[in-house]
Design an enzyme around this catalytic site. Sequence first.
Site, PDB file in Angstrom:
ATOM      1  N   LYS A 186       0.828  -1.203   0.000  1.00  0.00           N
ATOM      2  CA  LYS A 186       0.000   0.000   0.000  1.00  0.00           C
ATOM      3  C   LYS A 186       0.875   1.271   0.000  1.00  0.00           C
ATOM      4  CE  LYS A 186      -4.073  -2.035   0.150  1.00  0.00           C
ATOM      5  NZ  LYS A 186      -3.932  -3.493  -0.011  1.00  0.00           N
TER       6      LYS A 186
HETATM    7  C1  LIG Z   1      -5.272  -4.375   0.672  1.00  0.00           C
HETATM    8  C2  LIG Z   1      -6.737  -4.259   0.728  1.00  0.00           C
HETATM    9  C3  LIG Z   1      -7.482  -4.756   1.802  1.00  0.00           C
HETATM   10  C4  LIG Z   1      -6.900  -5.608   2.887  1.00  0.00           C
HETATM   11  O1  LIG Z   1      -5.837  -5.055   3.546  1.00  0.00           O
HETATM   12  P1  LIG Z   1      -4.765  -6.011   4.271  1.00  0.00           P
HETATM   13  O2  LIG Z   1      -3.997  -5.045   5.121  1.00  0.00           O
HETATM   14  O3  LIG Z   1      -3.912  -6.637   3.217  1.00  0.00           O
HETATM   15  O4  LIG Z   1      -5.530  -6.993   5.077  1.00  0.00           O
HETATM   16  C5  LIG Z   1      -8.851  -4.530   1.816  1.00  0.00           C
HETATM   17  N1  LIG Z   1      -9.452  -3.869   0.827  1.00  0.00           N
HETATM   18  C6  LIG Z   1      -8.771  -3.381  -0.225  1.00  0.00           C
HETATM   19  C7  LIG Z   1      -9.493  -2.625  -1.287  1.00  0.00           C
HETATM   20  C8  LIG Z   1      -7.393  -3.587  -0.320  1.00  0.00           C
HETATM   21  O5  LIG Z   1      -6.727  -3.147  -1.401  1.00  0.00           O
END
Ligand SMILES: *Cc1c(COP(=O)(O)O)cnc(C)c1O
Length: 397
Positions: A186
Site C-alpha cells: 500500500k
Molecule cells: C489491501 C486491501 C485490503 C486488505 O488489507 P490487508 O492489510 O492486506 O488486510 C482490503 N481492501 C482493499 C481494497 C485492499 O486493497
Amino acid sequence: MPGFELFGNAERKEVNDVLDSGVLMRYGFDGMRNGHWKAKELETELQATLKAQHVQLVSSGTAAVSVALAAAGVGAGDEVIMPSFTFVASFEAIMMMGAIPVLVDIDDTLALDPKAVKNAITPRTKAIMVVQMCGSMGDMAALQAISDEHDLILIEDACQAIGATYKGQALGTIGHLGCFSFDFVKTVTSGEGGAVVTNNKAFYVNADQYSDHGHDHVGNDRGAETHPFLGYNFRISELHAAVGLAQVRRLPEFLNIQKQNYTVLRKALSEIPEVTFRTVPEGGEESYAFLNFFLPDLETSRRASATLKAAGVDGCFHYYDNSWHYVRKWEHLKNLNTLYPISQEVKEGLASLQTKTFKQSDHYIGRNISCLIKLSWSSQDLEVRAKNMVAAIRASV
Ligand SMILES: *Cc1c(COP(=O)(O)O)cnc(C)c1O
C-alpha cells in the site's frame, strides 16, 4: 503506490525507539516504555492527516473492515451491499460477522454504481460498503444520499486510496466508518497494519474495545479492566506502528511523486485516440496510486495486457482475468468453500451468485487496464516506460 520503495532512516529510527525500550505492545507497560507510544502517535498523526475525529489502529486492512462492521453492529443475517470489483477481503470480513455479502455492479468510476446499490436494497440491508479502488472513488454524493434515505451504514474501504479526497474531504472520512490498510504494497506501509476512522464517538469506542478483546481501556491497570462486550484481538504491534508513523509523515512526499509520475504517463497515453480514462466524480481528486484506462473492447485489452508484459512494462493489471479482485474468478465464494459450516441465511443469500451475471461490471473491467504508479522511477525510467506503453498499446488497438 508502495511506500516500501522509499524506506530509510526515518523508519529505522522509529523502530529502534521501540527496540531500545523493549515494549512491543501498544497498551500498558507505562514504566518500561521510555515515553514511546508509537501506535498512539500514529493515531494522532492520522487524525491530523485525514482530519478525522477518531482513528483506531488495527492489525491489517482486513481487520479494519471487520472491526468497522462490528463497531456498526453488523452481524448475523444482515445484508451488506458490496461491489463486484474489490479485494477478497470485502466478503471475507462480511462473512466473518455472519452477515451476507450482496454483490452489485460497478460503474465507470470502478466503484459501486449507485443505481445498482438502490436496486439491491431489501428490508435486511444494513450497510453499504463502497470500495475506493485504485486510488479513486465512487460517486460519494449519490451513495451518501442513498445511505441517508434508507438509514444504512456507509462504510468506505479506502485501503487503496489514502491521500485521495472528495470535495476537499479525505476518502475514508466521508462514510460513517472508513478503513485503511498499511500492508506491504500500500501507499503507506507498516508491513502489516490498518486503521478504522470515524467521526462517530460511539463507533470509535466500539472499535477501540472490540479490537482488543472487549477490554474497556479505562484506567492504567490492564488487569482491572472490565469487558462491556465480547471482543477479539485485532491489535497492531508497536513495531509495526513505528514503521507506519515514519511513513505517514512522508505521505505528502509520496503523493507528490505519484502525481508527477501519473501525469507523465497519462499525457503520453492521451495521444492514443482509443484510450479513455476512468471517471473521477466531480469534486474528487485521486491519490494517483494507479493510472486506470479503458480500451475499446475485452479482446483489445487482453492483447494490450500481454503486449505490455512482453515489452517489460511491469505493474499493469487486467483485472478481468484476475482471481483476487474480480467476481468472475471467485470460485471459492460461489461454491461456498468454507472450512467450517456457515448459516443457512448466508448460504441462501449467496446461492444466486452461481448464476448471477455482472454485465455492466464486465463492460468496464473487461476493458480496463490498471497500472501501478511507482515512487522509485527516475525521470529516465519514466520516459522509457511512457514510450514502451504507448508503443505496446498502439500495437494492440
Ligand atoms: C489491501 C486491501 C485490503 C486488505 O488489507 P490487508 O492489510 O492486506 O488486510 C482490503 N481492501 C482493499 C481494497 C485492499 O486493497
